[in-house]
Design a protein around this motif. Structure first.
Motif, PDB file in Angstrom:
ATOM      1  N   ILE A 163      44.606  13.262  74.770  1.00 10.97           N
ATOM      2  CA  ILE A 163      45.026  14.456  75.323  1.00 10.97           C
ATOM      3  C   ILE A 163      46.264  14.295  75.912  1.00 10.97           C
ATOM      4  CG2 ILE A 163      44.108  16.066  76.982  1.00 10.97           C
ATOM      5  CD1 ILE A 163      41.164  15.748  76.469  1.00 10.97           C
ATOM      6  N   LEU A 164      46.400  13.365  76.663  1.00 10.12           N
ATOM      7  CA  LEU A 164      47.716  13.370  77.514  1.00 10.12           C
ATOM      8  C   LEU A 164      48.740  13.172  76.306  1.00 10.12           C
ATOM      9  CD1 LEU A 164      46.933  11.131  80.630  1.00 10.12           C
ATOM     10  CD2 LEU A 164      46.865  13.610  80.392  1.00 10.12           C
ATOM     11  N   SER A 165      48.569  12.471  75.402  1.00 11.36           N
ATOM     12  CA  SER A 165      49.799  12.408  74.547  1.00 11.36           C
ATOM     13  C   SER A 165      49.947  13.540  73.416  1.00 11.36           C
ATOM     14  CB  SER A 165      49.695  11.029  73.717  1.00 11.36           C
ATOM     15  OG  SER A 165      48.576  10.856  73.035  1.00 11.36           O
ATOM     16  N   LYS A 166      48.972  14.023  72.970  1.00 13.17           N
ATOM     17  CA  LYS A 166      48.901  14.927  72.054  1.00 13.17           C
ATOM     18  C   LYS A 166      48.724  16.510  72.211  1.00 13.17           C
ATOM     19  CE  LYS A 166      47.973  11.893  68.150  1.00 13.17           C
ATOM     20  NZ  LYS A 166      46.627  11.243  67.736  1.00 13.17           N
ATOM     21  N   TYR A 167      48.307  16.625  73.451  1.00 13.10           N
ATOM     22  CA  TYR A 167      47.993  17.939  73.833  1.00 13.10           C
ATOM     23  C   TYR A 167      48.588  18.535  75.115  1.00 13.10           C
ATOM     24  CZ  TYR A 167      44.486  17.661  69.991  1.00 13.10           C
ATOM     25  OH  TYR A 167      43.894  17.285  68.901  1.00 13.10           O
ATOM     26  N   GLN A 168      49.792  18.806  75.048  1.00 12.14           N
ATOM     27  CA  GLN A 168      50.713  18.870  76.280  1.00 12.14           C
ATOM     28  C   GLN A 168      50.096  20.177  77.004  1.00 12.14           C
ATOM     29  OE1 GLN A 168      53.341  16.963  77.233  1.00 12.14           O
ATOM     30  NE2 GLN A 168      53.102  15.791  75.425  1.00 12.14           N
ATOM     31  N   GLN A 169      49.395  21.132  76.217  1.00 14.61           N
ATOM     32  CA  GLN A 169      49.019  22.364  76.943  1.00 14.61           C
ATOM     33  C   GLN A 169      47.951  22.247  78.027  1.00 14.61           C
ATOM     34  OE1 GLN A 169      48.645  21.487  73.876  1.00 14.61           O
ATOM     35  NE2 GLN A 169      46.878  22.526  72.728  1.00 14.61           N
ATOM     36  N   VAL A 170      47.422  20.874  77.884  1.00 13.33           N
ATOM     37  CA  VAL A 170      46.287  20.606  78.888  1.00 13.33           C
ATOM     38  C   VAL A 170      47.001  20.128  80.299  1.00 13.33           C
ATOM     39  CG1 VAL A 170      44.389  19.234  79.520  1.00 13.33           C
ATOM     40  CG2 VAL A 170      44.621  20.045  77.288  1.00 13.33           C
ATOM     41  N   ASP A 171      46.683  20.925  81.463  1.00 13.36           N
ATOM     42  CA  ASP A 171      47.284  20.553  82.761  1.00 13.36           C
ATOM     43  C   ASP A 171      46.578  19.526  83.426  1.00 13.36           C
ATOM     44  OD1 ASP A 171      49.567  22.781  82.720  1.00 13.36           O
ATOM     45  OD2 ASP A 171      47.634  24.053  82.235  1.00 13.36           O
ATOM     46  N   LEU A 172      45.298  19.644  83.411  1.00  8.06           N
ATOM     47  CA  LEU A 172      44.127  19.073  84.282  1.00  8.06           C
ATOM     48  C   LEU A 172      43.273  18.187  83.630  1.00  8.06           C
ATOM     49  CD1 LEU A 172      42.970  18.473  87.265  1.00  8.06           C
ATOM     50  CD2 LEU A 172      42.230  20.688  87.025  1.00  8.06           C
ATOM     51  N   LEU A 173      43.041  17.029  83.819  1.00 13.51           N
ATOM     52  CA  LEU A 173      41.777  16.355  83.501  1.00 13.51           C
ATOM     53  C   LEU A 173      40.931  15.524  84.581  1.00 13.51           C
ATOM     54  CD1 LEU A 173      43.481  14.006  80.537  1.00 13.51           C
ATOM     55  CD2 LEU A 173      41.760  16.182  80.180  1.00 13.51           C
ATOM     56  N   PHE A 174      39.842  16.276  84.703  1.00 11.16           N
ATOM     57  CA  PHE A 174      38.769  15.524  85.664  1.00 11.16           C
ATOM     58  C   PHE A 174      37.529  15.389  84.953  1.00 11.16           C
ATOM     59  CE2 PHE A 174      36.421  19.174  87.075  1.00 11.16           C
ATOM     60  CZ  PHE A 174      36.958  20.175  86.528  1.00 11.16           C
ATOM     61  N   GLY A 175      36.532  14.431  85.787  1.00 11.24           N
ATOM     62  CA  GLY A 175      35.406  13.921  84.943  1.00 11.24           C
ATOM     63  C   GLY A 175      34.059  14.413  85.633  1.00 11.24           C
ATOM     64  N   THR A 176      33.175  13.616  85.403  1.00  9.43           N
ATOM     65  CA  THR A 176      31.780  14.208  85.781  1.00  9.43           C
ATOM     66  C   THR A 176      31.452  13.725  87.366  1.00  9.43           C
ATOM     67  OG1 THR A 176      31.054  12.070  84.872  1.00  9.43           O
ATOM     68  CG2 THR A 176      30.891  13.803  83.317  1.00  9.43           C
ATOM     69  N   HIS A 177      32.071  12.566  87.714  1.00  5.77           N
ATOM     70  CA  HIS A 177      31.954  12.285  89.028  1.00  5.77           C
ATOM     71  C   HIS A 177      32.715  13.010  90.265  1.00  5.77           C
ATOM     72  CE1 HIS A 177      29.469   9.305  87.042  1.00  5.77           C
ATOM     73  NE2 HIS A 177      30.493   8.720  86.348  1.00  5.77           N
ATOM     74  N   ASN A 178      33.555  14.247  89.801  1.00  6.61           N
ATOM     75  CA  ASN A 178      34.558  14.238  90.901  1.00  6.61           C
ATOM     76  C   ASN A 178      34.745  15.880  90.810  1.00  6.61           C
ATOM     77  OD1 ASN A 178      36.208  13.690  88.787  1.00  6.61           O
ATOM     78  ND2 ASN A 178      38.266  13.664  90.052  1.00  6.61           N
ATOM     79  N   ILE A 179      33.675  16.712  90.245  1.00  6.41           N
ATOM     80  CA  ILE A 179      33.635  18.026  90.349  1.00  6.41           C
ATOM     81  C   ILE A 179      34.144  18.564  91.656  1.00  6.41           C
ATOM     82  CG2 ILE A 179      32.350  20.018  89.991  1.00  6.41           C
ATOM     83  CD1 ILE A 179      30.861  18.533  87.704  1.00  6.41           C
ATOM     84  N   HIS A 180      33.434  18.172  92.697  1.00  5.63           N
ATOM     85  CA  HIS A 180      33.945  18.302  94.045  1.00  5.63           C
ATOM     86  C   HIS A 180      35.346  18.555  94.484  1.00  5.63           C
ATOM     87  CE1 HIS A 180      33.165  14.181  94.194  1.00  5.63           C
ATOM     88  NE2 HIS A 180      33.769  14.044  95.514  1.00  5.63           N
ATOM     89  N   GLN A 181      35.992  17.736  93.756  1.00  3.35           N
ATOM     90  CA  GLN A 181      37.532  17.470  94.112  1.00  3.35           C
ATOM     91  C   GLN A 181      38.410  18.704  93.422  1.00  3.35           C
ATOM     92  OE1 GLN A 181      38.499  13.575  93.019  1.00  3.35           O
ATOM     93  NE2 GLN A 181      37.994  12.721  94.987  1.00  3.35           N
ATOM     94  N   LEU A 182      37.909  19.632  92.583  1.00  2.00           N
ATOM     95  CA  LEU A 182      38.269  20.567  91.983  1.00  2.00           C
ATOM     96  C   LEU A 182      39.431  21.209  92.908  1.00  2.00           C
ATOM     97  CD1 LEU A 182      38.906  22.026  89.337  1.00  2.00           C
ATOM     98  CD2 LEU A 182      36.959  23.185  89.691  1.00  2.00           C
ATOM     99  N   PRO A 183      39.056  21.895  93.920  1.00  2.00           N
ATOM    100  CA  PRO A 183      40.152  22.610  94.863  1.00  2.00           C
ATOM    101  C   PRO A 183      41.388  21.654  94.935  1.00  2.00           C
ATOM    102  CG  PRO A 183      38.123  22.830  95.609  1.00  2.00           C
ATOM    103  CD  PRO A 183      37.913  21.817  94.549  1.00  2.00           C
ATOM    104  N   MET A 184      41.295  20.426  95.498  1.00  2.00           N
ATOM    105  CA  MET A 184      42.491  19.525  95.772  1.00  2.00           C
ATOM    106  C   MET A 184      43.072  19.307  94.196  1.00  2.00           C
ATOM    107  SD  MET A 184      43.295  16.231  94.972  1.00  2.00           S
ATOM    108  CE  MET A 184      42.049  14.921  94.977  1.00  2.00           C
TER     109      MET A 184
END
Ligand code: 5AD
Ligand code: SF4
Length: 481
Positions: free
Chosen positions: A135-156
């Motif tokens: 995703i980081l190398s081929k899909y420049q349109q994606v701004d944000l990647l986060f996982g299953t363990h840190n949903i609560h960090q979404l605002p930050m």
């Protein structure tokens, strides 16, 4: 113009596979804190979430929606008008991942038209290093990647995207603490999903879930019971208890066992209680007794078998034999004669011979499942099975898959036919997808019923007399008794 990537943390599947059972789960009770800057910047902006995969993901999306609304975003179901688009992904089979890549690709033009649009990808797929690097190398349109363990960090994380003007990747391999008290926007006002535990320690050899969802960890029973009491007070009719393997509930903490928890939930008096998924390996007699004892615990048991051949079961690391599984089914059917048993089956696993496949077919003939989810084996990077030689031709896998679904459909229709002229209780979900004048809903044992009825009945449990059985649905008429 290419943006820089700021990697706060990236996944590592080897680290994710570690299980230190001496470390007890920790619980966090503070809800997310939202910075004033973020609230002002995002007030009234629109969010769109697309969810792939299981009920665990659907529940996570409700929490994500809750957090976004707390920031100030409002829901839109029109992806074109969204200011933030989040794809909550699944990686259990290759098909699921292909769909997500297709969707990310199709969002490129939206990002080109609106560079302020934030596109985020989260969920299970992102817990794998090869997916993150693609995703980081081929899909420049994606701004944000986060996982299953840190949903609560979404605002930050959203704030970081806005202020850094960089693409942000923050995927944790370690599960961290259990986050209680997160906001959530539930998809329904009458049926709710309730997580009772997270993660999986079973490590079936084909399965990616133990790597993407972390160690088995149970919520405290007091928190689960309070959540369900609140749902009952709000008028909810049905709860579905969620876990990769609910029977393992409480094994990691000093608390109730799963049958004890289920009993306490039944006593709260909510009308319908469901649970998914059960691993046959630790399905206890106590559990069968509790299901049999309480009318509000639904007699629908999802009991994944995966294969009916002992050698394949061994290669899959399932920890039970065909004979043990059949004994368990027999025990359930004896104690709960009305039980509806459904399953998951994988065909075309490495080394599956014609004889091994026939053993799976014959097991289905013996159990006569109410229905089954059937899958063609899909190798998952990093799992033990992916290192086995995949020596079954795709052509053969497809033929076996078709044979299996035909056997499942035969018994499914047979079972559905037994409902003709009977009155069943249906929790009304809404107008049917195909015909807005027809209502649809589910019976206690999860059969989809379409019937003529009044729209005011949505969210209520009504009696329906079944007039006709089809393979995947029942048709009927609403009756008083
Ligand atoms: N290939 C095919 N099916 C799989 N499942 C899990 N992993 C795989 C895989 N690698 C199926 C199992 C499981 C269900 C959720 O998905 O049947 O029970
Ligand atoms: Fe995957 Fe097996 Fe765990 Fe189910 S029990 S999530 S199939 S590893």
């Amino acid at each position: 113009m290419k943006k820089f990537v700021k990697v706060l943390s990236s996944p590592n599947m080897k680290a994710a596979a570690q299980r230190n059972m001496d470390v007890l789960p920790q619980y966090q009770y503070q809800s997310v804190v939202i910075d004033e800057y973020l609230k002002t910047a995002m007030k009234g902006k629109k969010y769109f979430i697309r969810t792939y995969g299981c009920q665990g993901n659907l529940r996570d999306s409700e929490v994500i929606a809750g957090i976004l609304e707390k920031i100030g975003y409002v829901l839109t179901d029109d992806v074109m008008s969204a200011d933030i688009i989040l794809l909550n992904t699944c990686c259990v089979r290759e098909n699921a991942e292909k769909k997500v890549f297709g969707e990310i690709g199709s969002l490129k033009s939206l990002k080109q038209k609106n560079p302020d649009l934030i596109i985020g990808v989260c969920g299970c797929m992102v817990q794998q290093e090869h997916i993150v690097s693609t995703i980081l190398s081929k899909y420049q349109q994606v701004d944000l990647l986060f996982g299953t363990h840190n949903i609560h960090q979404l605002p930050m994380l959203i704030q970081e995207v806005l202020t850094s003007n960089q693409r942000i990747c923050n995927v944790l391999s370690n599960q961290g603490d259990i986050q209680e008290d997160l906001p959530s926007c539930r998809a329904s006002s009458f049926k709710a999903w309730v997580n009772i535990m997270y993660g999986c320690n079973k490590f079936c050899t084909y399965c990616i879930v133990p790597y993407t969802r972390g160690k088995e960890r149970s919520r405290r029973s007091i928190d689960i019971l309070n959540e369900i009491k609140e749902l009952k007070a709000l008028g909810y009719k049905e709860v579905t208890l969620l876990g990769q393997n609910v029977n393992a509930y409480g094994k990691d903490i000093e608390d109730l066992t799963f049958p004890e928890l289920l009993e306490q939930i039944a006593l709260i008096g909510i009308e319908r209680i469901r649970f998914t998924t059960s691993h046959p390996w630790d399905f206890s007699d106590e559990l069968i007794d509790v299901i049999a004892k309480y009318d509000n615990i639904m007699n629908h048991i999802q009991l994944p078998v995966q294969a009916g051949d002992n050698e394949i079961l061994r290669l899959m690391g399932r920890r039970y034999s065909r004979e043990q599984y059949l004994t368990l089914v027999e025990k359930i059917k004896t104690k709960i004669p009305t039980a509806s048993i459904t399953t998951d089956i994988i065909v075309g696993f490495p080394n599956e011979s014609e004889e091994a496949f026939n053993n799976t077919l014959s097991l289905c003939e013996i159990v006569k499942y109410d229905s089954a989810f059937t899958f063609i084996y899909s190798p998952r990077v990093g799992t033990p099975a992916a290192k086995m030689k995949d020596n079954v031709l795709m052509e053969t896998k497809k033929q076996r898959f078709n044979k299996l679904t035909a056997v499942i459909a035969k018994y499914e229709l047979e079972k559905y036919k037994t409902f003709e002229n009977k009155v069943v209780k249906v929790l009304v979900e809404g107008p049917s997808k195909k015909n807005s004048e027809i209502l649809s809903g589910y019976t206690e044992d999860m059969k989809l019923v379409n019937f003529k009825g009044d729209i005011s009945k949505v969210g209520q449990i009504v009696n329906v007399k079944i007039t006709k059985a089809k393979t995947f649905t029942l048709e009927g008429e609403e009756v008083d008794q």
